[in-house]
Design a protein around this motif. Sequence first.
Motif, PDB file in Angstrom:
ATOM      1  N   ASP A 162      20.809  38.798 100.677  1.00 42.27           N
ATOM      2  CA  ASP A 162      20.926  39.222  99.288  1.00 42.27           C
ATOM      3  C   ASP A 162      19.911  38.524  98.394  1.00 42.27           C
ATOM      4  N   PRO A 185      19.048  44.445  91.088  1.00 39.75           N
ATOM      5  CA  PRO A 185      19.398  45.847  91.326  1.00 39.75           C
ATOM      6  C   PRO A 185      18.369  46.777  90.687  1.00 39.75           C
ATOM      7  N   GLU A 187      18.802  49.601  89.476  1.00 37.47           N
ATOM      8  CA  GLU A 187      19.309  50.266  88.277  1.00 37.47           C
ATOM      9  C   GLU A 187      19.208  49.384  87.040  1.00 37.47           C
ATOM     10  N   SER A 188      18.944  48.101  87.212  1.00 39.12           N
ATOM     11  CA  SER A 188      18.783  47.206  86.063  1.00 39.12           C
ATOM     12  C   SER A 188      17.411  47.343  85.424  1.00 39.12           C
ATOM     13  N   SER A 240      12.397  44.343  91.828  1.00 39.30           N
ATOM     14  CA  SER A 240      13.567  45.139  92.217  1.00 39.30           C
ATOM     15  C   SER A 240      13.253  46.044  93.398  1.00 39.30           C
ATOM     16  N   LEU A 244      15.173  46.303  96.965  1.00 37.73           N
ATOM     17  CA  LEU A 244      15.670  47.580  97.478  1.00 37.73           C
ATOM     18  C   LEU A 244      15.226  47.811  98.915  1.00 37.73           C
TER      19      LEU A 244
END
Length: 413
Positions: A162, A185, A187-188, A240, A244
């Motif tokens: 992570d 993330p 989406e952030s 990010s 991913l």
Amino acid sequence: MAFGELLASLQTNPYFGAGFGLVGVTAGLAIIRKGLMLSAHGLQRYALTTCEVNSKDKSYQWLLAWISRQSSRAQHVAVSTDFVEDEAGRVSSRFGFVPAPGIHFFRFGGRIFKCERRREQMDALAGMPYEVCTLTTLGRDKQIYADIFADARDIALADSRDKTATYIAYGHEWRPFGHSRPKRPIESVILADGLIELITNDLYAFITSANWYHSRGIPYRRGYLFYGPPGTGKSSLIFSLAGLLHYSICVLNVSDLSLTDDRLTQLLNTAPKDAIILLEDIDAAVVSRAPQASDGVRYDGLTRVTSSGLLNALDGVVSSDARIVMMTTNHVHVLDDTLTRPGRVDLKVLIDNATDNQIRRAFIRFYPNDKDMTDKFLAHVRSDPTPVSMARIQAHFLLHRDSAEQTLKHKVL
């Protein structure tokens, strides 16, 4: 005197007998010693398997950490300090132990292993001692070592699953920089509509098409250029994207005065696998052949890397395959067309100042319980006709993180 009489007299001579005995004993011991050496050599060659790992190999630290788990009773250890970040973002130190230079023993898979860690001469380029770790066990099945390294890799990757690791260039090699950070993330990162989907779809199409590239004789590499005003989210997007894809990031400062063409090529070809090579502010590292821009932006003489050296490293005979390079710039107009052509830059994406929809989405993300105030905040921001970056919007939210009403009472700085 006959020969027989001479031999008989020598046999009865006590001094000769003692000397002959000593010679015989010495010869016998030498034969025994030689036999033991040959036996040990034969045993080592035919009955033992040995695996050697040096400190330049990526698995070296994985192996040391794994051995420390296996040989928990080891008394001669070295401290390995790591940093962990909790959910609140606080960073604390964590102390572990790895086998110190010397000989250690451990058991794995029903076998006993001898581990010898040797520290040799100083590696001038790496700035640290060169080390070798040698594993030895009885048997001729080398698969046991594959099992060891697979186990060590799985444990190491589980600890960093992570997180996103960052590497920087040190000499002619890559070295981890700081501690790994939690993945961000995707989406952030709030970009203009459709940009995230465009970039991620292109990335997934690339990393799943190795055979397609090879079968058509196309170099298997991909280049991206993210350009736009400062503070629009270019670096955040790359971080990010690395999370991913479960990639690390190799940050290369092309304007570094110690960087040469040869070293640049070496670094691009030896970057860790599953890594994004990031060239930030590429405009500060190249000499443009285009006329000087009206804003006076022109970067001449700031680097020892030549334009041809950079171009050949990105897309030349010596360039590597299976590589993703991402470049950022705030001044795309000063870049030469030879740098941004397909093959070196395959996808150019404008990351511009905040759109109305970006501002709305950012407000809802920070204040999910005050969605009814979204349009009011948008009108508050647009009351100033000056374009605003997402970095300024985010900084405004952080300043008034506990009250959505306060965001309407203060100007976005």
